[in-house]
Write a protein that holds these residues in place. Structure first.
Motif, short mmCIF file in Angstrom:
data_model
loop_
_atom_site.label_atom_id
_atom_site.label_comp_id
_atom_site.label_asym_id
_atom_site.label_seq_id
_atom_site.Cartn_x
_atom_site.Cartn_y
_atom_site.Cartn_z
N SER A 38 0.82 -1.21 0.00
CA SER A 38 0.00 0.00 0.00
C SER A 38 0.86 1.27 0.00
N TRP A 39 2.16 1.11 0.00
CA TRP A 39 3.08 2.25 -0.03
C TRP A 39 3.67 2.31 -1.44
N ILE A 40 4.08 3.47 -1.89
CA ILE A 40 4.67 3.56 -3.22
C ILE A 40 5.88 2.62 -3.33
N VAL B 41 14.97 3.35 2.80
CA VAL B 41 14.03 4.31 2.19
C VAL B 41 13.00 4.78 3.18
N GLY B 42 12.53 6.01 2.98
CA GLY B 42 11.34 6.48 3.69
C GLY B 42 11.58 7.62 4.64
N GLU B 43 12.77 7.69 5.22
CA GLU B 43 13.08 8.76 6.17
C GLU B 43 14.60 8.89 6.19
N PRO B 44 15.07 9.98 6.77
CA PRO B 44 16.52 10.10 6.92
C PRO B 44 17.03 8.94 7.78
N ILE B 45 18.08 8.29 7.35
CA ILE B 45 18.54 7.10 8.09
C ILE B 45 19.47 7.47 9.25
N VAL C 31 22.62 1.49 0.23
CA VAL C 31 22.07 2.43 -0.73
C VAL C 31 20.94 3.19 -0.04
N ASP C 32 21.20 4.45 0.34
CA ASP C 32 20.16 5.28 0.96
C ASP C 32 19.42 5.96 -0.17
N THR C 33 18.14 5.61 -0.35
CA THR C 33 17.40 6.07 -1.53
C THR C 33 16.38 7.13 -1.15
N TRP C 34 16.53 8.32 -1.72
CA TRP C 34 15.53 9.37 -1.50
C TRP C 34 14.58 9.43 -2.68
N TRP C 35 13.30 9.41 -2.39
CA TRP C 35 12.27 9.60 -3.42
C TRP C 35 10.93 9.76 -2.74
N GLN C 36 9.87 9.84 -3.53
CA GLN C 36 8.54 10.15 -3.00
C GLN C 36 7.46 9.43 -3.81
N THR C 37 6.27 9.37 -3.23
CA THR C 37 5.12 8.84 -3.97
C THR C 37 5.03 9.52 -5.33
N GLU C 38 5.25 10.83 -5.33
CA GLU C 38 5.09 11.62 -6.54
C GLU C 38 6.15 11.30 -7.60
N GLY D 174 9.06 19.55 -1.29
CA GLY D 174 8.64 19.65 0.12
C GLY D 174 9.76 19.30 1.08
N ASP D 175 10.91 18.87 0.56
CA ASP D 175 12.07 18.55 1.40
C ASP D 175 13.16 19.61 1.23
N ALA D 176 13.99 19.71 2.24
CA ALA D 176 15.21 20.51 2.11
C ALA D 176 16.40 19.55 2.05
N GLY E 123 15.14 16.95 5.59
CA GLY E 123 13.79 16.75 6.12
C GLY E 123 12.77 17.66 5.47
N ARG E 124 11.51 17.45 5.84
CA ARG E 124 10.40 18.21 5.24
C ARG E 124 10.46 19.67 5.68
N VAL E 125 10.08 20.53 4.77
CA VAL E 125 9.98 21.94 5.14
C VAL E 125 8.52 22.38 5.15
N HIS F 38 5.61 6.89 7.58
CA HIS F 38 4.25 7.30 7.17
C HIS F 38 4.19 8.80 7.07
N ARG F 39 3.77 9.30 5.91
CA ARG F 39 3.61 10.74 5.74
C ARG F 39 2.29 11.15 6.34
N ILE F 40 2.33 12.06 7.31
CA ILE F 40 1.09 12.50 7.94
C ILE F 40 1.03 14.02 7.89
C1 6R9 Z 1 9.47 6.57 -1.07
C2 6R9 Z 1 8.76 7.33 -0.01
C3 6R9 Z 1 8.35 10.75 0.79
C4 6R9 Z 1 9.08 11.57 1.84
C5 6R9 Z 1 10.14 12.46 1.25
C6 6R9 Z 1 11.10 12.60 2.42
C7 6R9 Z 1 11.06 11.24 3.08
C8 6R9 Z 1 11.98 9.31 1.74
C9 6R9 Z 1 14.08 9.39 2.25
C10 6R9 Z 1 13.42 10.45 2.91
C11 6R9 Z 1 15.41 11.15 3.82
C12 6R9 Z 1 15.50 9.25 2.45
N1 6R9 Z 1 12.10 10.35 2.57
N2 6R9 Z 1 13.16 8.71 1.54
N3 6R9 Z 1 14.09 11.32 3.69
N4 6R9 Z 1 16.12 10.16 3.24
N5 6R9 Z 1 16.20 8.27 1.89
O1 6R9 Z 1 9.17 7.35 1.13
O2 6R9 Z 1 7.65 8.01 -0.41
O3 6R9 Z 1 5.89 7.92 1.43
O4 6R9 Z 1 5.79 9.61 -0.46
O5 6R9 Z 1 7.48 9.81 1.38
O6 6R9 Z 1 9.77 10.69 2.74
O7 6R9 Z 1 10.63 13.57 3.32
O8 6R9 Z 1 9.58 13.68 0.82
P1 6R9 Z 1 6.62 8.82 0.49
#
Ligand code: 6R9
Length: 617
Positions: free
Chosen positions: A280-282, A358-362, A382-389, A471-473, A486-488, A497-499
């Motif tokens: 249910s998550w991207i 993935v998902g948050e700053p590690i 591999v620290d992967t940054w990305w988003q649902t979008e 939405g991130d810095a 992190g998010r700005v 979980h994005r809330i």
């Molecule tokens: C794939 C996913 C996206 C938001 C993103 C950012 C945070 C995701 C991260 C990370 C630091 C990483 N985020 N990966 N922050 N390092 N490697 O997580 O999608 O649920 O849409 O969240 O998560 O803030 O903008 P989504």
């Protein structure tokens, strides 16, 4: 060099499109850009069905090779070959067609981590239906909001889900959601037997899925889609308003899923790839289903939690099935780290080659532990940054090509034009911090927000015209590596979980006697961030427990704040704006660093709030 693709981007992208099996190959790559209404298309005249890339071509070439391994909490294992998986998907696709689903219809999937959650997504894709996968942790109201927005014609749910020792009543929650939904788009509910529990069935609407699958044909001709036809809608939270359904498409998204899976992890058909994300998550969409399957990689799925029934269960799964690439979240890494190293040292973990996060700053601690103890010092993290979008990974140390460093996402993948802009929109050149933006489109980007292209433009393209704002810095370090800070915006990331704090606040505002409130995020040792709410409530009004229950009802238990502080008033500027920055510091107990309070309408309010927080609540 990382930017070699730029010299002839169109050729690069056309080459990348050849990763997929097309019925009609596209003749052009990108059209449109981020200016104006931000209507972008990729490979627009191509025609395909994504499941032919994910299944048919592997089933033809290597029918008996292993496509998917599933292990249940109880140790039961299912191994499906490419031929098996294709047949299962075809059966489900035929069952959906039989239940009246047509190309372009939305289908809501509300299933636990069983094989059918993957099969159902692919079955929708097979017939050109648009899946919207709904998180099992949403409350009935959270589900109802999304059903009303996406207007699916059919829902697939389960009787119940197993989660550790707990049983989650999926069907009951869905029934409740359907009775709350104001729309009446849902004509049919298919119920998968997972635990076999007796659940109420509504005559004329609900049908058992099992018998339908048993009677279904094992071949199903794929619907042929245009590259820009929607593949799925997936909901995520933003800083304002209701959850938004991001729309991903059949062509470009698939190219991006395949490219990033291969480049970030160096993955191919010899790998056993385990992404622990829920579908249910991207992350589950792109790296449990579409990316690895497109690349012919064996996918591993495990039903349960890291440490149930015993600590170390996930490590056993890795050893048992020879997992080569393990992709998980910082929250899970921190939880496993907290169990101590003895549990780990008892396992070989020799099959592992690459680790991902993935998902948050590690953070450096968790990164280093993951690298040293899980990867035994020999697997790149591999620290992967990305988003649902973004549809797929954007910034990550491409395995084998970019040297990882603790806590840093490192460099944009080929095709990604990441830039940092300051508040005035001026690019930050060289070392420095700024708002992370993407200066050009890539095939995997979401094309729109379901039902509201205006909101899509306003949310992502209005802050910095011509750019997608994440939405991130981030901070660009001396060697050009990107460190995500992190998010700005008003989004809090609790265990990945994005809330949206606005959603929390609107739930709390329903409480008896609540005058006003503010939700903020604070650092949390295990979850990354935790939510804290400050509420002003009239005498005799709702208490902390009642306000937490309102959040559980409106969104789900995962969004319940760590604490709700009942305060006499909130710190405000003279123009009446709540100063969240102060609330964050107070909640994090950084009261020595509050700074200048003289611009507040009532500086004394701060002392009263501190007293409540220090009093414990
Ligand atoms: C794939 C996913 C996206 C938001 C993103 C950012 C945070 C995701 C991260 C990370 C630091 C990483 N985020 N990966 N922050 N390092 N490697 O997580 O999608 O649920 O849409 O969240 O998560 O803030 O903008 P989504």
């Amino acid at each position: 060099m990382a930017s070699a693709w730029k010299a002839d981007a169109a050729t690069f992208w056309m080459q990348q499109s050849a990763r997929l099996l097309w019925r009609e190959a596209p003749t052009q790559a990108q059209a449109g850009d981020f200016t104006g209404t931000a209507h972008v298309t990729w490979f627009a005249d191509g025609r395909l069905n994504p499941t032919e890339s994910c299944l048919d071509r592997h089933a033809a070439a290597r029918p008996d090779a292993c496509a998917l391994i599933w292990e249940g909490q109880d140790g039961r294992t299912i191994r499906l070959s490419w031929a098996d998986l294709l047949q299962r998907v075809c059966r489900m696709a035929n069952a959906l067609r039989e239940a009246g689903v047509a190309k372009g219809d939305r289908v809501a999937l509300h299933l636990p981590a069983v094989v059918e959650s993957v099969v159902a997504m692919l079955a929708c894709a097979r017939i050109g239906a648009v899946h919207m996968v709904l998180f099992g942790g949403f409350s009935a109201e959270g589900l109802a909001d999304r059903l009303d927005d996406g207007t699916p014609v059919l829902v697939v749910t389960a009787d119940e889900a197993r989660r550790g020792a707990k049983i989650i009543p999926m069907k009951r929650t869905m029934d409740d959601a359907l009775s709350r939904a104001t729309g009446d788009s849902v004509r049919t509910v298919l119920v998968l037997a997972v635990t076999g529990a007796d659940v109420p069935m509504t005559a004329g609407r609900d049908r058992a899925l099992g018998p339908l699958l048993d009677g279904a044909d094992t071949a199903c001709a794929p619907a042929i889609l245009a590259a820009e036809d929607p593949l799925f809608v997936l909901y995520t939270s933003g800083s304002t308003g209701k959850p938004k359904g991001l729309v991903h498409v059949a062509g470009g998204y698939m190219v991006w899923a395949s490219l990033t899976h291969e480049v970030a992890f160096g993955c191919g058909s010899e790998d056993v790839f385990w992404c622990t994300a829920d579908t249910s998550w991207i992350t589950g969409h792109t790296y449990v289903v579409y990316g690895p399957l497109a690349n012919g990689t064996t996918v591993l799925m495990y039903e349960g939690l890291p440490s149930w029934p015993t600590p170390g269960r996930w490590w056993d799964v890795i050893d048992r099935h020879g997992v080569t690439v393990f992709y998980t979240s910082p929250t899970a890494i921190r939880a496993m780290k907290a169990e101590g190293n003895d549990i780990l040292e008892a396992r070989g973990l020799d099959s592992l080659r690459v680790l991902g996060s993935v998902g948050e700053p590690i953070g450096e601690d968790a990164w280093t532990w993951f690298h040293d103890h899980v990867g035994k010092g020999r697997c790149p993290v591999v620290d992967t940054w990305w988003q649902t979008e973004t549809g797929g990974i954007m910034i990550a140390p491409a395995a084998g090509a970019v040297a990882p460093r603790p806590g840093v996402a490192t460099r944009p993948l080929p095709g990604v034009e990441a830039v940092l802009l300051d508040a005035a929109g001026v690019p930050v050149v060289g070392e420095g911090e700024g708002n992370l933006c993407l200066a050009a489109s890539w095939p995997g980007q979401a094309r729109t927000i379901w039902g509201s292209h205006d909101r899509f433009v306003a949310t992502y393209f209005a802050t910095y015209p011509g750019h997608y704002f994440t939405g991130d810095a981030a901070r660009r370090e001396a060697d050009g590596y990107f460190r995500i800070t992190g998010r700005v915006d008003d989004v809090v990331n609790v265990s990945g979980h994005r809330i949206g704090t606005a959603e929390i606040e609107s739930a709390v505002m329903r409480g008896e006697g609540v005058v006003e409130c503010a939700a903020i995020g604070v650092p949390h040792g295990l979850k990354g961030e935790g939510l804290v709410v400050f509420a002003v409530v009239q005498p005799g009004g709702a208490g902390e427990a009642a306000l937490k229950a309102l959040v559980a009802d409106a969104i789900g238990r995962y969004a319940v704040p760590e604490a709700v502080y009942l305060v006499a008033d909130l710190p405000k500027t003279r123009s009446g704006k709540i100063v969240r920055r102060l609330l964050r510091k107070i909640a994090a107990r950084e009261i020595d660093a509050l700074g200048d309070l003289s611009t507040l309408a009532d500086p004394d309010a701060v002392g009263r709030i501190i007293a409540v927080v220090q009093g414990g609540g």
